[in-house]
Design a protein around this motif. Structure first.
Motif, short mmCIF file in Angstrom:
data_model
loop_
_atom_site.label_atom_id
_atom_site.label_comp_id
_atom_site.label_asym_id
_atom_site.label_seq_id
_atom_site.Cartn_x
_atom_site.Cartn_y
_atom_site.Cartn_z
N PHE A 1 35.64 -39.11 35.70
CA PHE A 1 35.95 -40.51 35.38
C PHE A 1 37.31 -40.94 35.93
CE2 PHE A 1 32.97 -39.21 32.06
CZ PHE A 1 32.04 -40.23 32.14
N VAL B 1 35.48 -47.96 32.57
CA VAL B 1 34.27 -47.62 31.83
C VAL B 1 33.87 -48.77 30.91
CG1 VAL B 1 33.23 -46.02 30.16
CG2 VAL B 1 34.84 -45.17 31.88
N LEU C 1 37.64 -41.37 23.03
CA LEU C 1 37.48 -41.51 24.47
C LEU C 1 38.84 -41.67 25.16
CD1 LEU C 1 34.35 -43.84 24.55
CD2 LEU C 1 34.43 -41.38 24.98
N LEU D 1 39.68 -41.68 29.25
CA LEU D 1 38.70 -42.65 29.74
C LEU D 1 39.25 -44.05 29.49
CD1 LEU D 1 36.89 -40.07 29.53
CD2 LEU D 1 35.00 -41.63 29.03
#
Length: 212
Positions: free
Chosen positions: A31, A36, A57, A62
């Motif tokens: 990632f 995202v 996360l 992320l």
């Protein structure tokens, strides 16, 4: 226009996070440099549960750009709520009678896709007449056809099309994706490396076979 990855957590969240940790362990850069979009339509979390999930996360580095499928209102501390990829506040600005969307199209790349390049075509198939270099990425709403070597990342069916396929003349990828399924190079083995193959989704798993 910008490129973002859609991530759809499932219950139980602790087990889903463990699977995510496994994927990050196999590919720590999965990632990196990617925004995202968190799709929680199948999870339906409360605001406090959503805050906890965002924190988990974020701890995994992320970057959550927005949240799809969440019920309004959301706490102001969370990323914005999205509807069809747009900020929810803009969802009512469209005219009552929208124009008909154009049909599915295909995109052909005459040469090769070089390292660092990203080709995104969510409206249909992508055909690359040359090769896809390591560090390059192809993302297609439909199928992907590579007439040379596939050494980078290829994600087909990004428009939630599990019937999409990936075809290549020489199989050496870093990452493969069909719909929301992903396999990294570590998961593929070496028995088909260098061969002409096809990749498809079957029963919730990515299948790979040599082309006869």
């Amino acid at each position: 226009m910008f490129r973002a990855v859609s991530l759809a957590p499932e219950a139980p969240v602790a087990e889903w996070l463990a699977l995510l940790d496994g994927a990050l362990k196999r590919s720590a850069t999965l990632f990196d440099d990617k925004a995202v979009i968190l799709d929680v339509a199948g999870l339906k979390p409360s605001p406090s549960e959503l805050e906890s999930l965002i924190a988990e996360l974020s701890a995994r580095r992320l970057r959550i750009l927005g949240i799809e499928g969440a019920e309004a209102p959301l706490p102001s501390t969370l990323p914005p709520r999205l509807v069809a990829g747009r900020p929810a506040g803009d969802a009512f600005e469209a005219p009552a009678h929208e124009e008909e969307k154009p049909g599915v199209s295909s995109l052909t790349i005459e040469g090769s896709v070089r390292s660092g390049q990203s080709i995104v075509h969510r409206e249909g198939d992508v055909t690359v007449m040359g090769s896809v270099s390591s560090g390059a990425e192809i993302l297609a709403g439909g199928s992907i056809h590579v007439y040379g070597a596939l050494r980078g990342r290829a994600i087909a069916g990004a428009a939630r099309n599990p019937r999409a396929r990936i075809y290549c003349r020489k199989f050496e990828p870093e990452l493969l994706g069909i719909d929301r399924l992903v396999r990294t190079a570590e998961d593929m083995g070496t028995h088909l490396r260098g061969q002409a193959v096809q990749i498809w989704s079957d029963g919730g798993a990515i299948k790979i076979a040599a082309l006869g």
